[in-house]
Design an enzyme around this catalytic site. Structure first.
Site, PDB file in Angstrom:
ATOM      1  N   TRP A  89       1.107  -1.122   0.190  1.00  0.00           N
ATOM      2  CA  TRP A  89       0.268   0.216  -0.051  1.00  0.00           C
ATOM      3  C   TRP A  89       0.995   1.119  -0.079  1.00  0.00           C
ATOM      4  CZ3 TRP A  89      -2.007   2.670   4.790  1.00  0.00           C
ATOM      5  CH2 TRP A  89      -2.854   3.573   4.411  1.00  0.00           C
ATOM      6  N   ASP A 111      -0.137  -5.713   9.208  1.00  0.00           N
ATOM      7  CA  ASP A 111      -1.307  -4.754   8.981  1.00  0.00           C
ATOM      8  C   ASP A 111      -2.622  -5.569   8.451  1.00  0.00           C
ATOM      9  OD1 ASP A 111      -2.844  -2.648   7.999  1.00  0.00           O
ATOM     10  OD2 ASP A 111      -1.414  -1.646   6.673  1.00  0.00           O
ATOM     11  N   LYS A 124     -13.077  -0.774   6.621  1.00  0.00           N
ATOM     12  CA  LYS A 124     -13.560  -1.436   5.452  1.00  0.00           C
ATOM     13  C   LYS A 124     -14.561  -2.595   6.146  1.00  0.00           C
ATOM     14  CE  LYS A 124      -9.975   0.433   3.511  1.00  0.00           C
ATOM     15  NZ  LYS A 124      -9.264   1.067   2.686  1.00  0.00           N
TER      16      LYS A 124
HETATM   17  C1  LIG Z   1      -3.024  -2.268   3.710  1.00  0.00           C
HETATM   18  C2  LIG Z   1      -3.936  -0.931   4.144  1.00  0.00           C
HETATM   19  N1  LIG Z   1      -3.568  -0.588   5.504  1.00  0.00           N
HETATM   20  C3  LIG Z   1      -3.988   0.415   6.097  1.00  0.00           C
HETATM   21  C4  LIG Z   1      -5.077   1.284   5.544  1.00  0.00           C
HETATM   22  C5  LIG Z   1      -5.713   2.111   6.215  1.00  0.00           C
HETATM   23  O1  LIG Z   1      -7.044   2.630   6.095  1.00  0.00           O
HETATM   24  P1  LIG Z   1      -7.621   3.715   7.134  1.00  0.00           P
HETATM   25  O2  LIG Z   1      -6.658   4.513   7.472  1.00  0.00           O
HETATM   26  O3  LIG Z   1      -8.549   4.289   6.139  1.00  0.00           O
HETATM   27  O4  LIG Z   1      -8.032   3.110   8.200  1.00  0.00           O
HETATM   28  C6  LIG Z   1      -5.504   0.883   4.028  1.00  0.00           C
HETATM   29  C7  LIG Z   1      -6.431   1.662   3.489  1.00  0.00           C
HETATM   30  O5  LIG Z   1      -6.677   1.594   2.298  1.00  0.00           O
HETATM   31  C8  LIG Z   1      -4.975  -0.049   3.629  1.00  0.00           C
HETATM   32  O6  LIG Z   1      -5.193  -0.869   2.488  1.00  0.00           O
END
Ligand SMILES: Cc1ncc(COP(=O)(O)O)c(C=O)c1O
Length: 401
Positions: free
Chosen positions: A133, A214, A249
């Site tokens: 990511w 993660d 999500k």
């Molecule tokens: C792999 C991964 N980690 C962390 C996140 C963090 O998401 P958020 O900060 O929206 O909770 C995302 C969101 O796309 C992700 O794909």
């Protein structure tokens, strides 16, 4: 005299934002957006879950102050998330080895964890999967952590190159961290098998490498329990572990910013020290977490009916994603494309790479009004019964000539 701000350079906006702008400007009524990073239902919207709506009403009715929540966040949320991640009976929880802070989204959790790693071992490097990511690099870089990469996805074979991954991890210095996606790898959708998690746990143990998991999509691959396999195994096998999670999500709470950072320590005493550091770091970055989203999650997790409703809604999202994966792979197979796209059906979560060239991605957009990011990553949730044939036709067409 030059102004201090003159030294700043304009940062180009995120590539995804550029695609979103092009999509918005496209007047074709049948345009398809597969670039977005959020779940969509059959009608193309990102709905508020029913369990969230109900819990939100109850939280609102019961709320009697807007004073700060504590630095570590809502204790009911933290405990509920630990139980989802590790299972209520996990020995690491019973042994008082887990310290959790509620964070602003999974992104906030990555940042807090990065700062903790840097504070604990300033020369530790965090190894990211290639690809990963993109915001991992930004969040951990700003936390001052040195980053390295290990090979992960073989774009030719459309699978995890586990041999290359293990070979790289075998060379990592003791005390370094390896960031692993818990499930639904973003961006490639290719997850580790249980046997691979076991091999990885042994490898981390042998080389004194700290796993940093993660897990931003728990429940959206195989199921809430099944998706925690790697997290639970690592927590059993290793003395130290970092787990960051997101409720964006699986609870659909994107804009409420709800996530968590948990650290498993070797014993209760060290865990108390870690907890004090996590709180101190959170204090130094954003001082106090937001209340609303975590209060909703805590309410859902503490009420049997709301919890059961959430489980059903999560199942529905997961089954839709996995069904769309099979549907698209089947439609592409029907068109006799030279590329075998069956990997799309086997991958998990919202994302997969089509594995087509940048030029083919541009043709999809300009000739067929199908929008994806240049890496050829698609968001499977953007597909529906109405557009799947159009998408499959377009992909087959750009592959043909
Ligand atoms: C792999 C991964 N980690 C962390 C996140 C963090 O998401 P958020 O900060 O929206 O909770 C995302 C969101 O796309 C992700 O794909």
């Amino acid at each position: 005299m030059p102004a201090v701000l003159d030294s700043l350079k304009t940062i180009p906006s995120d590539a995804i934002l550029g695609i979103m702008q092009l999509f918005r400007a496209d007047e074709d009524p049948n345009k398809v957006d597969l670039s977005v990073g959020v779940y969509q239902d059959e009608s193309g919207s990102t709905p508020v879950l029913e369990c969230v709506k109900r819990a939100e009403g109850e939280v609102y009715a019961a709320e009697d102050t807007k004073s700060y929540v504590g630095i570590a966040g809502n204790p009911g949320f933290n405990r509920g998330i630990e139980e989802i991640l590790f299972g209520a009976d996990h020995p690491a929880l019973a042994g008082g080895r887990a310290a959790t802070v509620q964070t602003p989204g999974g992104s906030g959790a990555v940042s807090v964890a990065g700062h903790l790693i840097r504070r604990a071992k300033p020369d530790a490097r965090v190894w990211l999967s290639d690809p990963s990511w993109p915001n991992h690099r930004q969040l951990l870089g700003l936390a001052g952590v040195a980053l390295e990469h290990y090979p992960y996805y073989d774009r030719g074979a459309n699978r995890v190159d586990f041999e290359a991954m293990c070979a790289a991890i075998g060379t990592i210095r003791p005390g370094d961290s390896v960031l692993i996606h818990g499930c639904c790898h973003n961006p490639c959708g290719a997850d580790l098998t249980r046997a691979q998690w076991q091999t990885l746990a042994e490898l981390c143990e042998r080389h004194d490498v700290v796993p940093f998991i993660d897990i931003a999509y728990q429940g959206l691959a195989e199921g809430l329990e099944e998706d925690a396999y790697g997290v639970r195994l690592m927590a059993e096998r290793l003395r130290e572990l970092v787990v960051v999670a997101s409720c964006s999500k699986n609870f659909g709470l994107y804009r409420e910013r709800v996530g968590s950072a948990t650290v498993i320590s070797p014993d209760r005493e060290r865990s108390a020290t870690v907890a004090s550091n996590l709180s101190n770091i959170a204090r130094g970055i954003y001082s106090m977490p937001p209340d609303h989203g975590a209060a909703i999650v805590a309410r859902i997790l503490s009420d049997a009916d709301l919890g059961a409703l959430w489980a059903r809604e999560l199942d529905e999202m997961r089954e839709r994603l996995n069904g769309l994966r099979r549907l698209l792979a089947g439609k592409l197979a029907e068109r006799g494309t030279t590329t075998d796209f069956s990997f799309i059906a086997n991958e998990r979560g919202m994302f997969s790479f089509l594995g087509i060239s940048r030029e083919q991605v541009i043709r999809l957009r300009e000739e067929f009004h199908v929008y994806l990011v240049e890496s050829s990553r698609i968001n499977v949730a953007g597909i529906n019964q109405r557009n799947v044939d159009k998408v499959a036709d377009a992909i087959a067409a750009v592959l043909q000539d």
